[in-house]
Design a protein around this motif. Structure first.
Motif, PDB file in Angstrom:
ATOM      1  N   TYR A 139      -2.589   6.083  -5.276  1.00 36.57           N
ATOM      2  CA  TYR A 139      -2.256   6.040  -3.858  1.00 36.57           C
ATOM      3  C   TYR A 139      -1.821   7.413  -3.361  1.00 36.57           C
ATOM      4  O   TYR A 139      -1.143   8.165  -4.075  1.00 36.57           O
ATOM      5  N   ALA A 192       7.101  12.519   3.967  1.00 34.32           N
ATOM      6  CA  ALA A 192       6.748  11.095   3.912  1.00 34.32           C
ATOM      7  C   ALA A 192       5.788  10.706   5.019  1.00 34.32           C
ATOM      8  O   ALA A 192       5.436   9.525   5.131  1.00 34.32           O
ATOM      9  N   CYS A 195       6.042   3.213   0.431  1.00 34.34           N
ATOM     10  CA  CYS A 195       7.210   2.426   0.032  1.00 34.34           C
ATOM     11  C   CYS A 195       7.568   1.388   1.091  1.00 34.34           C
ATOM     12  O   CYS A 195       7.758   0.203   0.781  1.00 34.34           O
ATOM     13  N   SER A 242      13.253   6.175  -8.881  1.00 33.14           N
ATOM     14  CA  SER A 242      11.802   6.003  -8.966  1.00 33.14           C
ATOM     15  C   SER A 242      11.367   5.729 -10.399  1.00 33.14           C
ATOM     16  O   SER A 242      10.445   4.945 -10.638  1.00 33.14           O
ATOM     17  N   ASN A 270      -1.532  13.160   1.991  1.00 30.95           N
ATOM     18  CA  ASN A 270      -0.816  13.560   0.778  1.00 30.95           C
ATOM     19  C   ASN A 270      -1.817  13.782  -0.366  1.00 30.95           C
ATOM     20  O   ASN A 270      -2.558  12.870  -0.726  1.00 30.95           O
ATOM     21  N   GLN A 296       8.009  14.681  -7.055  1.00 32.05           N
ATOM     22  CA  GLN A 296       6.702  15.184  -6.642  1.00 32.05           C
ATOM     23  C   GLN A 296       6.177  16.107  -7.727  1.00 32.05           C
ATOM     24  O   GLN A 296       6.913  16.948  -8.249  1.00 32.05           O
ATOM     25  N   ASN A 300       4.722   5.540   5.238  1.00 31.99           N
ATOM     26  CA  ASN A 300       4.753   5.780   3.795  1.00 31.99           C
ATOM     27  C   ASN A 300       4.516   4.503   3.004  1.00 31.99           C
ATOM     28  O   ASN A 300       4.737   3.392   3.492  1.00 31.99           O
ATOM     29  N   TYR A 305       0.836   8.931  -0.967  1.00 30.51           N
ATOM     30  CA  TYR A 305       2.098   8.371  -0.498  1.00 30.51           C
ATOM     31  C   TYR A 305       2.136   8.272   1.022  1.00 30.51           C
ATOM     32  O   TYR A 305       2.794   7.407   1.583  1.00 30.51           O
ATOM     33  N   TYR A 306       1.427   9.153   1.671  1.00 35.39           N
ATOM     34  CA  TYR A 306       1.269   9.115   3.124  1.00 35.39           C
ATOM     35  C   TYR A 306      -0.085   9.728   3.442  1.00 35.39           C
ATOM     36  O   TYR A 306      -0.728  10.362   2.587  1.00 35.39           O
ATOM     37  N   ARG A 315       3.054  11.627  -6.267  1.00 30.59           N
ATOM     38  CA  ARG A 315       4.444  11.291  -5.969  1.00 30.59           C
ATOM     39  C   ARG A 315       4.880  10.126  -6.848  1.00 30.59           C
ATOM     40  O   ARG A 315       4.099   9.219  -7.146  1.00 30.59           O
ATOM     41  N   TRP A 365       6.751   7.608  -6.113  1.00 30.69           N
ATOM     42  CA  TRP A 365       6.822   6.306  -5.464  1.00 30.69           C
ATOM     43  C   TRP A 365       5.466   5.592  -5.381  1.00 30.69           C
ATOM     44  O   TRP A 365       5.374   4.521  -4.786  1.00 30.69           O
ATOM     45  N   ILE A 366       4.427   6.144  -5.998  1.00 27.50           N
ATOM     46  CA  ILE A 366       3.177   5.381  -6.122  1.00 27.50           C
ATOM     47  C   ILE A 366       3.365   4.152  -6.993  1.00 27.50           C
ATOM     48  O   ILE A 366       2.495   3.268  -7.032  1.00 27.50           O
TER      49      ILE A 366
END
Length: 681
Positions: free
Chosen positions: A486, A426, A432, A542, A492, A532, A430, A488-489, A496, A498-499
């Protein structure tokens, strides 16, 4: 290429659609039933098959592991959890847990013989687990069963709503044409745990039948036998439950869930999946010495709270449901976290455990302050209770200031990890955490206005939100694996799940590329989103966030197709009937807060409710083209109980009507994608 992939995947969805040939079917009662049928060749369809479901009450939880073997017999194990009976060390996982596999029907004697040749006929889930089997009193050597000697046994299992017991009801019915003699034994199995391993010393565990005796059962008549599994401290007495009363209390709880915040769409699978999710989301609340605590469950997480599961996921949902125990648990969670505010702005712990007596902070700062501010502000707005909001305001503003102090030079929030606690990378900051902080700033501005806070303070939050939105785009916005979405970090370069988070907080700058990435073969699988790309791991949370976000972003038809597939899989597939946590970790446990996230797909995604005050909200409904109407009934929020109906007019516009006490109190017309504001003062 993307269009080809989409077409192939839509075909996959159609092939995997659930109809009459699926294992489970929805009944007119709202339950789901698995009819264990035989094929024309005489063999049982869909077996062997085994599954597990968790059920909970104030002082107990049970993971019921059940199934039907290849020979048609029932297999069952009770995985019992008593969250208030603590073990040593008294840490996150220190609930008393034991497994019981005793089979009560095997103890019965009918006409001098034990029951033979079990064939399960039906399994039903409706907040309880009920299994109907047919037995013979003849020995298996007989080639054909004499229909005059058939016994039907219906087992029903459910937790007490208030007592530390799992209740069991057995209905033994004479299906033959002759009287039968039924012997029910005195059965009481008692265990004592080691005193050195319990916070309160030794614990007593009891599995007992309550109405032994000899009964003459005439053709067509039934006898009801009850039992329970319980545990208590050594110096306490057994509870002698009235299982009939406990069953009614459990049914009353389920009815309360099913009769409030009701989703009405033309799709019965969506309606039913939503109804079931309310059960699991609401039952997992434990009456601890630290007050009501909502717990994830899963034979691991009880009598404790987390900044993600409780504060972020389900806390903002309970006010819509109008479940007072849920509201009490949410407020209690936020106030527990508030105990750890400090002048030095050291991190609030990720989890408060052991009934509030200890903490867990093993992963460091996961972005917990952003989670708490996000959830507490939304909770307070929907709850519409000024006294509660004033209690929560210091916590919310402290968390916002904590996040502000954690901004890096690029203007996004830094943290040690995210809520996956290092399972996947992350970075130092990150996507999120910053997205949740952004939404929390906006909610704080709305909440502060309702509380009469100074305009300078509220304008500062709005300004910070505007700056943060720009920083999110500049820092996280990137082309990843060919998609304009995006990272994620920082650094990256692999997609992922969590985009999806920016879509859930109203940031749509990269919505098209993000949605394409989410539903590409790199992330989407038959089990939902991979955490991922390239891995095998999936976490439902997610997927649930993504479905909500895609509705919010206006890709209604695409979101609906994937929601229908996901809902049918979880409700009527091979592991039912609730959203799950993850795989391979946890073996797809029915963690509770994920069911709250499922419900928020509807309240915040499909209907687009965004709280803006104690008595006001914005509405951005997403009515699918294949539907003419949808409704959300008996909403509890903003100081009222009301309905929302959305109907398509002949001119293509949407008519949104608010109903209260059977009367239309507001009616507005809007173009598709137009946001409307409503006030319930």
């Amino acid at each position: 290429m993307k269009k080809i992939c989409l077409c192939i995947y839509l075909l996959f969805l159609c092939v995997c659609s659930f109809g009459e040939n699926s294992r489970w079917q929805i009944t007119p009662r709202g339950s789901i039933v698995w009819e264990v049928k035989k094929s024309p060749m005489g063999n049982n369809l869909f077996i062997p098959h085994y599954d597990h479901i968790e059920m909970s009450g104030d002082q107990v939880s049970a993971v019921l592991r059940y199934g039907v073997s290849a020979d048609g017999s029932f297999r069952f194990e009770r995985s019992m959890v008593w969250p208030l009976l603590r073990t040593i060390p008294n840490d996150t996982h220190a609930s008393l847990m034991r497994r019981f596999s005793a089979d009560i029907p095997s103890l019965l004697i009918v006409n001098g013989r034990t029951l033979q040749q079990e064939q399960v006929k039906q399994v039903e889930l409706d907040g309880k687990l009920s299994v109907t089997s047919q037995y013979s009193t003849e020995y298996p050597s007989r080639k054909e069963t004499n229909p005059s000697r058939l016994i039907e046994v219906t087992r029903t299992f459910f937790p007490s709503t208030e007592l530390p017991i799992l209740c069991e009801e057995y209905i033994i019915k004479n299906k033959g044409n002759q009287d039968v003699s039924l012997l029910v034994p005195e059965y009481r199995s008692v265990y004592h745990t080691e005193a050195s391993k319990g916070v309160d010393g030794s614990y007593t565990l009891v599995h007992q039948l309550y109405n032994p005796g000899t009964f003459l059962v005439k053709p067509g008549d039934s006898i009801v036998v009850t039992a329970a599994v319980q545990a208590h401290r050594l110096n306490e007495s057994d509870v002698v439950p009235d299982v009939r009363v406990e069953k009614q209390k459990r049914d009353d709880f389920v009815a309360q869930m099913w009769n409030n915040l009701v989703v009405e769409t033309p799709d019965p699978v969506l309606n039913t999946a939503f109804a079931f999710a309310k059960i699991r989301g609401s039952e997992s609340i434990y009456k601890t010495r630290g007050g009501y605590m909502h717990g994830p469950g899963g034979e691991s997480y009880y009598a404790a709270i987390w900044a993600n599961d409780q504060a972020e996921y389900i806390g903002p949902f309970f006010p819509y449901l109008g479940y007072e125990k849920g509201n009490a648990s949410s407020l209690n969670a936020y106030l527990h976290f508030a105990r750890f505010m400090n002048d030095d702005f050291k991190p609030i712990p990720s989890s408060i455990i052991a009934e509030g007596l200890d903490i867990w902070n093993g992963a460091g700062d996961r972005g917990d302050a952003a989670m708490i501010a996000y959830g507490a502000a939304r909770y307070a707005l929907v709850r519409g209770d000024k006294t509660e909001a004033e209690q929560l305001w210091p916590l919310i503003t402290w968390c916002l200031e904590y996040c502000r102090q954690k901004l890096n030079d690029a203007g996004v929030v830094t943290s040690n990890c995210d809520e996956l606690e290092g399972r996947f990378p992350a970075g130092d900051a990150n996507l999120c955490t910053s997205s949740l902080y952004y939404d929390a700033l906006l909610s704080a501005a709305y909440l502060g206005k309702s509380l009469g806070k100074s305009s300078s303070e509220l304008n500062r939050y709005r300004k910070q939100a505007k700056e943060l939105k720009t920083a999110i785009e500049n820092y996280f916005g990137a082309k990843v694996e060919g998609f304009d979405t995006y990272q994620y970090y920082d650094g990256n370069d692999v997609l992922r799940s969590w985009i999806c988070i920016p879509l859930t907080v109203g940031i749509y700058d990269r919505a098209p590329g993000t949605i394409d990435a989410l539903f590409s073969p790199r992330l989407w699988t038959r089990d939902g989103l991979l955490t991922q790309a390239g891995s095998e791991t999936f976490w439902d949370r997610s997927t649930l966030y993504a479905l909500r976000g895609v509705f919010s972003a206006g890709e209604t038809e695409k979101a609906l197709e994937y929601l229908k597939y996901y809902s049918a899989t979880r409700l009527l597939g091979e592991h039912v009937p609730y959203p799950i946590e993850a795989w391979p970790e946890g073996n797809q446990r029915h963690l509770s807060a994920e069911s709250g996230l499922y419900c928020r797909i509807y309240t915040e995604g499909l209907f687009g409710i965004r709280p803006t005050g104690f008595h006001s909200f914005d509405l951005l409904p997403r009515l699918p083209q294949e539907w003419d109407t949808m409704a959300l009934r008996r909403i509890n929020g903003f100081g009222k109980t009301f309905d929302i109906e959305v109907t398509r007019q002949q001119n293509g516009k949407l008519e949104i009507t608010l109903w209260q006490d059977g009367k239309a109190i507001q009616r507005k017309s809007a173009k598709s994608g137009q946001r409307l504001s409503f006030s319930l003062k």
